[in-house]
Motif scaffolding. Structure first.
Motif, short mmCIF file in Angstrom:
data_model
loop_
_atom_site.label_atom_id
_atom_site.label_comp_id
_atom_site.label_asym_id
_atom_site.label_seq_id
_atom_site.Cartn_x
_atom_site.Cartn_y
_atom_site.Cartn_z
N GLN A 211 -9.80 -8.04 5.09
CA GLN A 211 -8.38 -8.20 4.83
C GLN A 211 -8.09 -7.87 3.36
OE1 GLN A 211 -5.71 -9.00 6.93
NE2 GLN A 211 -4.54 -8.44 5.11
N VAL A 212 -7.35 -6.82 3.14
CA VAL A 212 -6.89 -6.45 1.80
C VAL A 212 -5.39 -6.27 1.88
CG1 VAL A 212 -6.98 -4.75 -0.07
CG2 VAL A 212 -9.07 -5.32 1.20
N THR A 213 -4.66 -6.82 0.91
CA THR A 213 -3.21 -6.65 0.87
C THR A 213 -2.90 -5.38 0.08
OG1 THR A 213 -2.87 -9.03 0.94
CG2 THR A 213 -1.00 -7.68 0.27
N PHE A 214 -2.45 -4.33 0.77
CA PHE A 214 -2.14 -3.07 0.13
C PHE A 214 -0.65 -2.98 -0.16
CE2 PHE A 214 -5.99 -2.06 2.64
CZ PHE A 214 -6.79 -1.56 1.63
N CYS A 215 -0.32 -2.56 -1.38
CA CYS A 215 1.08 -2.44 -1.80
C CYS A 215 1.31 -1.08 -2.43
CB CYS A 215 1.43 -3.53 -2.82
SG CYS A 215 1.18 -5.22 -2.24
#
Length: 339
Positions: free
Chosen positions: A218-222
């Motif tokens: 899980q990586v939060t990509f922005c």
């Protein structure tokens, strides 16, 4: 045409395109394996089998045009993991593994034992052939990263017990994530850490998200420029980045594989009068405010840039500024801690 003849002809074709003889032999083998779905063992045992050369031709023509082998194969090894790579993203390189090591070593020494475990399917010690040199590079495991911790200075804030005092989840940010290789590797090795990643390219983020799904993390990509797309109240224990650091004036010195195929937004400092340091100046100005006390800011730098970036870090008020060399002894990672 027999397999052995096909390999010989492919090697000759690549050599005529300007690829060194040693690299041409290695790359011809890899292209044949890719085109016909052969393993290395099959390649050795079936030298006299008849193959249709037409199946290899499109791949051979692409490499002869100097398109990087990685883009043709669509895969690249990084820190023991395999990443999908397209021309939308920079090709992961062995030098960038040092940036991962610095981040892991800092987190290990400053925040206590991380309980690092080799995830299922994670190769602890494998190697791959670099497409440009033919050299074999070890893909470092988390154990090797931890072994470097004695060479990573503890910040004064750490010694005062000011890091992560709230006991909250560790926060790590990768700026300019590209394929996601840095962020995803850290997320894979640090399952209890919240990993964020930004990039200005939606095409790159699509590849990064695909790679995160592939590796089950899980990586939060922005999408956005540097720290701009992130919540204003979010601070990090570690911020890492491999920003564009090549001056446009140096483009003519690059190999065609790099200059003509890799994304220029990930390669070049295209600011007005850019000399390769513009993104480091911005990071020195913007990133420290988004670090927790004792937090680490670490970046990859180009050859000859380490001292200049280290000065930027010191001028920004960071302490324990250090330069980590790569395997060739070139200063490759500059890091510093927030007081």
């Amino acid at each position: 045409m027999t397999l052995s003849t096909l390999l010989t002809d492919a090697t000759t074709h690549l050599t005529a395109a300007g690829i060194s003889a040693a690299d041409a032999r290695t790359e011809a083998r890899m292209l044949v394996q890719h085109a016909f779905g052969l393993t290395r063992e099959q390649l050795l045992l079936r030298s006299e089998v008849e193959l249709d050369a037409a199946l290899l031709e499109p791949f051979l023509l692409r490499r002869a045009s100097r398109e990087p082998l990685t883009y043709i194969l669509g895969e690249r090894g990084f820190y023991g993991l395999s990443f999908h790579v397209t021309p939308a993203v920079l090709i992961p390189r062995p030098e960038t593994e040092h940036l991962v090591e610095v981040a892991l070593a800092f987190l290990f020494t400053s925040l206590g034992s991380l309980g690092l475990a080799t995830p299922s399917g994670f190769a602890k010690e494998v190697s791959y052939s670099d497409e440009t040199s033919g050299a074999s590079y070890p893909l470092r495991s988390e154990e090797r990263a931890i072994s470097r911790t004695q060479r990573v200075p503890r910040s004064r804030a750490v010694e005062r017990g000011e890091v992560n005092k709230s006991g909250g989840q560790r926060q790590v940010l990768d700026i300019g994530t590209g394929s996601g290789c840095i962020a995803i590797t850290l997320a894979k090795l640090l399952p209890d850490t919240s990993v964020w990643a930004t990039d200005i390219s939606e095409a790159a983020l699509e590849i990064a998200r695909e790679n995160a799904t592939r590796h089950g993390v899980q990586v939060t990509f922005c999408r956005g420029d540097l720290l701009a797309p992130l919540p204003l109240d979010l601070c990090f224990n570690v911020i890492v980045s491999n920003p564009p650091y090549i001056a446009p004036s140096e483009a003519s010195t690059l190999e065609p594989e790099v200059r003509d195929f890799e994304p220029h937004t990930a390669l070049f400092d295209n600011t007005l009068g850019g000399e390769g340091l513009s993104f480091y100046r911005r990071l020195a100005s913007e990133a420290p405010a988004r670090l927790v006390p004792g937090g680490l800011l670490a970046v990859e730098v180009g050859q000859g840039q380490a001292e200049a970036v280290a000065r930027l870090w010191r001028d920004a008020g960071l302490i324990e500024v250090s330069i980590t060399p790569d395997l060739a002894g070139i200063g490759r990672v500059v890091s510093g801690n927030k007081l």
